[in-house]
Write a protein that holds these residues in place. Sequence first.
Motif, PDB file in Angstrom:
ATOM      1  N   PHE A   1      45.343  38.185  31.407  1.00 14.21           N
ATOM      2  CA  PHE A   1      44.724  37.280  32.285  1.00 14.21           C
ATOM      3  C   PHE A   1      45.232  36.340  33.341  1.00 14.21           C
ATOM      4  N   LEU A   2      46.440  36.226  33.280  1.00 10.90           N
ATOM      5  CA  LEU A   2      47.407  35.621  34.565  1.00 10.90           C
ATOM      6  C   LEU A   2      47.001  36.940  35.898  1.00 10.90           C
ATOM      7  N   LYS A   3      47.689  37.923  35.995  1.00 14.39           N
ATOM      8  CA  LYS A   3      47.220  39.409  36.595  1.00 14.39           C
ATOM      9  C   LYS A   3      46.084  38.848  36.611  1.00 14.39           C
ATOM     10  N   ALA A   4      44.695  38.807  35.875  1.00 15.79           N
ATOM     11  CA  ALA A   4      43.547  39.536  36.235  1.00 15.79           C
ATOM     12  C   ALA A   4      42.805  38.228  37.704  1.00 15.79           C
ATOM     13  N   HIS A   5      43.471  36.746  36.878  1.00 14.17           N
ATOM     14  CA  HIS A   5      43.199  35.689  37.843  1.00 14.17           C
ATOM     15  C   HIS A   5      43.647  35.181  39.188  1.00 14.17           C
ATOM     16  N   GLN A   6      45.219  36.078  39.237  1.00 12.42           N
ATOM     17  CA  GLN A   6      45.679  35.847  40.637  1.00 12.42           C
ATOM     18  C   GLN A   6      45.065  36.872  41.572  1.00 12.42           C
ATOM     19  N   GLU A   7      44.472  37.685  41.122  1.00 19.22           N
ATOM     20  CA  GLU A   7      44.187  38.558  42.062  1.00 19.22           C
ATOM     21  C   GLU A   7      42.427  38.137  41.987  1.00 19.22           C
ATOM     22  N   ARG A   8      41.875  37.037  41.786  1.00 14.48           N
ATOM     23  CA  ARG A   8      40.563  36.989  41.940  1.00 14.48           C
ATOM     24  C   ARG A   8      41.154  35.711  43.205  1.00 14.48           C
ATOM     25  N   ARG A   9      42.418  35.292  42.507  1.00 18.57           N
ATOM     26  CA  ARG A   9      42.692  33.165  43.432  1.00 18.57           C
ATOM     27  C   ARG A   9      42.634  34.428  45.374  1.00 18.57           C
ATOM     28  N   GLU A  10      43.735  35.553  45.252  1.00 21.26           N
ATOM     29  CA  GLU A  10      43.754  35.554  46.325  1.00 21.26           C
ATOM     30  C   GLU A  10      43.144  36.394  46.616  1.00 21.26           C
ATOM     31  N   ALA A  11      42.302  36.941  46.535  1.00 14.56           N
ATOM     32  CA  ALA A  11      40.720  36.981  47.127  1.00 14.56           C
ATOM     33  C   ALA A  11      39.694  35.113  47.051  1.00 14.56           C
ATOM     34  N   ALA A  12      40.118  35.042  46.775  1.00 10.26           N
ATOM     35  CA  ALA A  12      39.385  33.463  47.048  1.00 10.26           C
ATOM     36  C   ALA A  12      40.052  32.881  48.659  1.00 10.26           C
ATOM     37  N   LYS A  13      41.007  33.497  48.926  1.00 11.23           N
ATOM     38  CA  LYS A  13      41.782  32.699  50.576  1.00 11.23           C
ATOM     39  C   LYS A  13      40.052  32.905  51.172  1.00 11.23           C
ATOM     40  N   ASP A  14      39.829  33.650  51.223  1.00 12.77           N
ATOM     41  CA  ASP A  14      38.747  34.393  52.087  1.00 12.77           C
ATOM     42  C   ASP A  14      37.133  34.469  51.888  1.00 12.77           C
ATOM     43  N   ARG A  15      37.126  33.529  50.736  1.00 13.23           N
ATOM     44  CA  ARG A  15      35.713  33.127  50.525  1.00 13.23           C
ATOM     45  C   ARG A  15      36.038  31.476  49.637  1.00 13.23           C
ATOM     46  N   LEU A  16      36.880  30.525  50.520  1.00 12.38           N
ATOM     47  CA  LEU A  16      35.356  29.090  50.076  1.00 12.38           C
ATOM     48  C   LEU A  16      34.828  28.350  51.384  1.00 12.38           C
ATOM     49  N   ASP A  17      34.277  29.705  52.163  1.00 14.52           N
ATOM     50  CA  ASP A  17      33.691  28.792  52.181  1.00 14.52           C
ATOM     51  C   ASP A  17      32.217  29.052  52.218  1.00 14.52           C
TER      52      ASP A  17
ATOM     53  N   THR B   1      54.046  33.356  37.656  1.00 12.75           N
ATOM     54  CA  THR B   1      54.813  34.944  37.385  1.00 12.75           C
ATOM     55  C   THR B   1      54.354  35.127  35.232  1.00 12.75           C
ATOM     56  N   PRO B   2      54.314  36.575  35.825  1.00 11.62           N
ATOM     57  CA  PRO B   2      54.427  37.364  33.991  1.00 11.62           C
ATOM     58  C   PRO B   2      55.581  36.965  33.311  1.00 11.62           C
TER      59      PRO B   2
END
Length: 372
Positions: free
Chosen positions: A350-366, A273-274
Amino acid sequence: MTEFKVTPWNVEGDIDYNKLIEQFGTQPIDDKLIDRVKSLTGEVHPLLRRKIFFSHRDFDWILSKYEKGEEFALYTGRGPSGHTHLGHILPWIFTKYLQDAFGCELWFQLTDDEKFVLSPQLSIEDTIKYSYENALDIIALGFDPKKTRIFSDISYAKTMYKHALQVAKKVTFSTAKAVFGFDNSTNIGLIFFTSMQSVPAFLPSIMHKKKIPVLIPSAIDQDPHFRITRDVAEKMGYYKPALIQSMFLPSLEGPNSKMSASKQNSAIFTVDTPKQARKKIMNAFTGGCSTLEEQRVKGGDPTVCTIYQYLYILFEHDDEKLNEIKRRCMSGEEMCGNCKKYLAEKVVTFLKAHQERREAAKDRLDEFMISD
Ligand code: TYM
């Protein structure tokens, strides 16, 4: 006597990178090579410009191939032993730059097998779980889904195993002992494992049914594996993979402490977390004096300061700003608290932006993951 040690599984001491180049027999990255990259791509990433990527094997050969119009592929990886820290993503940020600059296909290996045989604490389920967690970080860094394949050894074993056997047959136990320092107490899983780490260096050629040059970006700790890969490559009908190797992002706890998942304060993790990240930075080892008065008179020492190193290596790309920070530190004009806050803001952004993209990645694994 050397006071430092670098193997794929252990990095200790105050590393002398020039000595490491000699010990490992790699080549230094020089200005000529950097200029060549610049003339080919028009831009040089700060990690290369500042020679954080400081060592290579055959990177010049890869550039020559590229200059002649031949494509090359990238291969890198992660041993999923826990959450990703900022050190791990250093080579991945550079890999993403290489993918964009040279238009390369990327093969990304998750060695869940390696971390299971290596770690007494981790179960297979743990390393599989961390493969998933680490894959989210990789995707979050923005690799091109059309050109990137991420796979774990356990789920891609059917494809990889027959090629790993070809490697294993060519590597003796005495070579493995000499390269990795194995002894009779080493489990046989770890002895075999290096064959699995070799395979992705050949996968682009195997999949495209033609010889494709491969460049492997990593920190220099992975070099021992790829010495073996390079030894066997031509005997198996492939090019030797080229390597481009970085220094280590240091532990926040100071020069002689190791950055490690088991020491939570030594590193910033992408899932911190921040508040956690700020706290780690505010407690980090610096090159400051013990009192403010002393600091005003004597100034600080950026060469041993983890805050300065984090800025230099990852978080301050502007040379002028960085020089000004250094000057103010050494002259005693700046106090450590301000520098820490400056870095903390950059890390938290950096962490805030990364964590948003990381969350979105959960639907992009395929889009990225391949398995048998
Ligand atoms: P692993 O998981 O230990 O590390 C992943 C990547 O991060 C690099 N690295 C660091 N870079 C900068 N600063 C640090 N403090 C730091 N700590 C680790 C590593 O060099 C690596 O590039 N066996 C490998 C996984 C692997 C791999 C590969 C790595 C499989 N194939 C091909 C690189 C290239 C491992 O356990 O990495």
